[in-house]
Scaffold this motif. Sequence first.
Motif, mmCIF file in Angstrom:
data_model
loop_
_atom_site.group_PDB
_atom_site.id
_atom_site.type_symbol
_atom_site.label_atom_id
_atom_site.label_comp_id
_atom_site.label_asym_id
_atom_site.label_seq_id
_atom_site.Cartn_x
_atom_site.Cartn_y
_atom_site.Cartn_z
ATOM 1 N N ALA A 108 -3.086 -4.859 -17.025
ATOM 2 C CA ALA A 108 -3.639 -4.958 -15.851
ATOM 3 C C ALA A 108 -4.772 -5.822 -16.520
ATOM 4 C CB ALA A 108 -4.218 -3.883 -15.128
ATOM 5 N N GLU A 109 -5.186 -5.927 -17.870
ATOM 6 C CA GLU A 109 -6.584 -6.237 -18.848
ATOM 7 C C GLU A 109 -5.208 -7.955 -19.442
ATOM 8 O OE1 GLU A 109 -7.427 -1.995 -18.966
ATOM 9 O OE2 GLU A 109 -5.691 -3.397 -19.593
ATOM 10 N N SER B 69 -2.188 -8.865 -10.884
ATOM 11 C CA SER B 69 -3.548 -8.493 -10.849
ATOM 12 C C SER B 69 -3.344 -7.659 -9.953
ATOM 13 C CB SER B 69 -4.583 -9.696 -10.373
ATOM 14 O OG SER B 69 -4.893 -10.121 -11.352
ATOM 15 N N ARG B 70 -2.968 -7.913 -8.407
ATOM 16 C CA ARG B 70 -2.398 -7.003 -7.158
ATOM 17 C C ARG B 70 -0.897 -5.696 -7.231
ATOM 18 N NH1 ARG B 70 -1.972 -8.388 -1.126
ATOM 19 N NH2 ARG B 70 -1.593 -6.798 -0.142
ATOM 20 N N PHE C 134 -1.055 -4.656 -10.179
ATOM 21 C CA PHE C 134 -2.012 -3.918 -10.682
ATOM 22 C C PHE C 134 -2.954 -2.459 -10.819
ATOM 23 C CE2 PHE C 134 -0.462 -5.801 -15.367
ATOM 24 C CZ PHE C 134 0.180 -5.157 -15.939
ATOM 25 N N THR C 135 -3.236 -2.759 -9.238
ATOM 26 C CA THR C 135 -3.870 -1.930 -8.396
ATOM 27 C C THR C 135 -3.452 -1.061 -7.801
ATOM 28 O OG1 THR C 135 -3.478 -3.503 -6.422
ATOM 29 C CG2 THR C 135 -5.493 -4.263 -7.535
ATOM 30 N N ILE C 136 -1.479 -0.979 -8.034
ATOM 31 C CA ILE C 136 -0.789 -0.015 -7.349
ATOM 32 C C ILE C 136 -0.534 1.243 -8.595
ATOM 33 C CG2 ILE C 136 1.700 0.409 -6.936
ATOM 34 C CD1 ILE C 136 1.522 -2.159 -5.830
ATOM 35 N N ASP C 137 -0.640 2.786 -8.194
ATOM 36 C CA ASP C 137 -0.990 3.157 -8.888
ATOM 37 C C ASP C 137 0.182 3.670 -9.716
ATOM 38 O OD1 ASP C 137 -2.343 5.860 -10.513
ATOM 39 O OD2 ASP C 137 -2.162 7.272 -8.952
ATOM 40 N N THR D 163 2.731 -0.078 -14.471
ATOM 41 C CA THR D 163 2.092 -0.328 -15.983
ATOM 42 C C THR D 163 2.674 -2.031 -16.672
ATOM 43 O OG1 THR D 163 3.677 0.792 -17.140
ATOM 44 C CG2 THR D 163 2.513 1.958 -16.324
ATOM 45 N N ALA E 157 3.420 -6.374 -2.171
ATOM 46 C CA ALA E 157 2.418 -6.736 -2.347
ATOM 47 C C ALA E 157 2.903 -8.091 -2.928
ATOM 48 C CB ALA E 157 1.997 -6.252 -3.487
ATOM 49 N N HIS F 69 2.181 -11.501 -0.609
ATOM 50 C CA HIS F 69 1.597 -12.626 -1.798
ATOM 51 C C HIS F 69 2.036 -14.162 -1.885
ATOM 52 C CE1 HIS F 69 0.167 -14.495 -5.347
ATOM 53 N NE2 HIS F 69 1.171 -15.304 -5.336
#
Length: 186
Positions: free
Chosen positions: A33-34, A43-44, A46-49, A52, A81, A85
């Motif tokens: 995510a970084e 980025s969006r 990576f907000t999904i649990d 990776t 997502a 987008h």
Amino acid sequence: MFIQTESTPNPATLKFLPGQTVMQVGTADFPSAETAGQSPLASRLFTIDGVTGVFFGSDFITVTKADAQEWDHLKPAILGAIMEHCQSGKPAMEGEQAASGHAAHSGEDSAIVDQIKELLDTRVRPAVAQDGGDITFHGFERGVVYLHMQGACAGCPSSTLTLKMGIENLLRHYIPEVTEVRPVAA
């Protein structure tokens, strides 16, 4: 909008085909995510649990999940997502798109390196893109070719076999100076 999904040789990675261009030039790899700062889409995702890794190809997105997660639970959120987008009209990447590609190399081996890059571009990269990944040249030293594996190729159980039996044999056949192929971390 209909987004197709395809499995990849890596069971932790799925390939999503939104039916439109994702990257105008090159590829983009987001192993965490970084690293996703330039991409609102990555980025969006990576907000999904459980997500990776994210990788963009010309017309596909590969998403890598944590081992503890199941695709049945992640896939609907990822599809949502990507769909939102794409419908927003925003690009996958903001700002300048630096084409992810081969590392630069100069010196006495430059003719050999040019041959290696040419074989990778014409024979290897199109095939691994079909599987949702990419392989780029990282270096060449004393007969050893160092390659960087991205997307579905990174962490794939069959990647060692692909490197040794496929790419190494191909490069050794066409370029006698090549003795071995090794993967490198980003």
